[in-house]
Design an enzyme around this catalytic site. Structure first.
Site, PDB file in Angstrom:
ATOM      1  N   GLU A 197       2.599  28.174  -7.350  1.00  0.00           N
ATOM      2  CA  GLU A 197       3.848  28.954  -7.397  1.00  0.00           C
ATOM      3  C   GLU A 197       4.328  28.925  -8.849  1.00  0.00           C
ATOM      4  O   GLU A 197       4.386  29.950  -9.516  1.00  0.00           O
ATOM      5  CB  GLU A 197       4.893  28.347  -6.448  1.00  0.00           C
ATOM      6  CG  GLU A 197       6.211  29.119  -6.397  1.00  0.00           C
ATOM      7  CD  GLU A 197       7.274  28.446  -5.516  1.00  0.00           C
ATOM      8  OE1 GLU A 197       7.150  27.236  -5.240  1.00  0.00           O
ATOM      9  OE2 GLU A 197       8.244  29.147  -5.118  1.00  0.00           O
ATOM     10  N   ASP A 275      10.035  32.660   3.002  1.00  0.00           N
ATOM     11  CA  ASP A 275      10.243  31.404   2.270  1.00  0.00           C
ATOM     12  C   ASP A 275      11.621  30.793   2.574  1.00  0.00           C
ATOM     13  O   ASP A 275      11.724  29.896   3.400  1.00  0.00           O
ATOM     14  CB  ASP A 275      10.052  31.634   0.766  1.00  0.00           C
ATOM     15  CG  ASP A 275       9.627  30.376   0.013  1.00  0.00           C
ATOM     16  OD1 ASP A 275       9.451  29.340   0.651  1.00  0.00           O
ATOM     17  OD2 ASP A 275       9.475  30.448  -1.220  1.00  0.00           O
TER      18      ASP A 275
HETATM   19  N1  HPA Z   1       8.927  26.151  -3.373  1.00  0.00           N
HETATM   20  C1  HPA Z   1       8.888  24.825  -3.373  1.00  0.00           C
HETATM   21  N2  HPA Z   1       9.655  24.088  -2.608  1.00  0.00           N
HETATM   22  C2  HPA Z   1      10.492  24.679  -1.769  1.00  0.00           C
HETATM   23  C3  HPA Z   1      10.573  26.044  -1.711  1.00  0.00           C
HETATM   24  C4  HPA Z   1       9.735  26.828  -2.549  1.00  0.00           C
HETATM   25  O1  HPA Z   1       9.727  28.072  -2.563  1.00  0.00           O
HETATM   26  N3  HPA Z   1      11.504  26.316  -0.784  1.00  0.00           N
HETATM   27  C5  HPA Z   1      11.956  25.161  -0.295  1.00  0.00           C
HETATM   28  N4  HPA Z   1      11.346  24.155  -0.897  1.00  0.00           N
HETATM   29 ZN    ZN Z   2       8.078  27.646   0.239  1.00  0.00          ZN
END
Ligand code: HPA
Ligand code: ZN
Length: 335
Positions: A197, A275
């Site tokens: 990410e 998400d």
């Molecule tokens: N990324 C990482 N950790 C998280 C996320 C995310 O999008 N949402 C909640 N915890």
């Molecule tokens: Zn996530």
């Protein structure tokens, strides 16, 4: 196209229950528990929800979650999300929850799991939405802490299908959690993890090789490495992509630049997810609607994405087939 998307039967595979916490419910629960939150109105909350990166968001997300105290609170949070699933034709959802966000504040593990799982049972009965749970370790905490969480989960093993890894990615690589993943797999949990990410392709390699993950949450930065793309395809791992999260956290500057279609063209198996819908501007249908527009996706593209959502879920084959048949029939009638 909008109606086509809205009415499609679909599954959601990347959803943090704490990230589904809508401001109205947050106010209600904060009041009920006599907890002050630093916002007076929904407008003030919306103003605060502007993020430059993942950490900006996480600070606010953990603060929001801190008003959750009783099993009823966790029940209300989860049931409220599952009601939204029903109205969006989400037939099945795989819900991540972060026990440590709560146990760190002195809330017992059993309070969290009992509230969430009771809401899941009731939603199956009353709304016809099926779900399963992914217990996510917080990667900014130590592996030792994750081991404690694993131990706390054992009496509730029958309620939990998978383990995940979330929170601040950079500086907290998958290798930090190698041993606890090994132990989690021994307990029968299916391993998944957020990777790529904000972290680079090396983090995705580690998640594959050290954590043995069966699905990749996000995975955007896997595109940096051709060998990795081939490896993901060889292992037949799906990527749970979250378009509105990516723009909200500035992982992607503009939806028009989103790599989703590129991923599909490379032959990767991709799904669309929300998400943290309360924070990122939309539930799963909104994610589909906006990414369709931005990338000019066809009905066939949308069908492929939704098909993947059932295919790469952790449902048993028989249930998967029931959903896939329903989807196929819908597509035949509406294409
Ligand atoms: N990324 C990482 N950790 C998280 C996320 C995310 O999008 N949402 C909640 N915890
Ligand atoms: Zn996530």
């Amino acid at each position: 196209m909008k109606a086509f998307i809205e009415n499609l039967p679909k599954a959601e595979l990347h959803l943090h229950i704490e990230g589904s916490f809508e401001p109205a419910l947050m106010f209600k629960i904060a009041n009920r528990n006599k907890i002050d939150i630093p916002y007076k109105s929904v407008e003030e909350i919306e103003k605060a929800y502007k993020f430059n990166c993942l950490q900006d968001f996480l600070d606010i997300y953990y603060q929001g979650a801190s008003v959750l105290i009783t099993a009823q609170d966790f029940y209300d949070l989860t049931y409220s999300y599952l009601q939204k699933c029903a109205t969006q034709n989400v037939r099945h959802t795989e819900i991540m929850f972060d026990p440590q966000t709560h146990t760190e504040r002195g809330i017992e593990f059993k309070t969290v799991i009992n509230g969430i799982s009771k809401a899941c049972e009731d939603a199956k009965e009353n709304l016809g939405v099926t779900s399963l749970l992914i217990m996510s370790y917080l990667r900014h905490l130590s592996e030792e802490e994750a081991f404690k969480t694993l131990a706390q989960s054992i009496p509730f093993k029958d309620k939990i299908t998978a383990v995940g890894l979330d929170s601040s990615e950079k500086g907290n690589p998958p290798s930090k959690f190698k041993n606890v993943y090994e132990a989690s797999i021994k307990e029968g949990y299916i391993p998944v993890a957020h990777a790529g990410e904000e972290g680079n392709a090396d983090y995705v390699w580690e998640a594959l090789n050290l954590l043995k993950i069966k699905r990749i949450d996000h995975g955007n930065n896997a595109l940096q490495d051709e060998k990795l793309i081939e490896e993901i395809k060889k292992r037949d791992l799906a990527l749970t992509v979250c378009p509105l999260s990516n723009t909200a956290l500035q992982v992607v500057t503009d939806l028009k630049d989103h790599p989703l279609k590129k991923m599909m063209n490379l032959g990767l198996k991709v799904t669309i997810n929300s998400d943290d819908p309360a924070y990122f501007g939309g539930q799963v249908n909104q994610n589909f609607i906006e990414i369709q527009k931005a990338l000019n996706l066809t009905k066939a593209d949308i069908y492929e994405l939704v098909k993947n959502s059932f295919q790469y879920s952790f449902l048993d084959d028989k249930t998967k087939q029931i959903y896939l048949t329903e989807l196929e029939n819908y597509y035949k009638l509406n294409n």
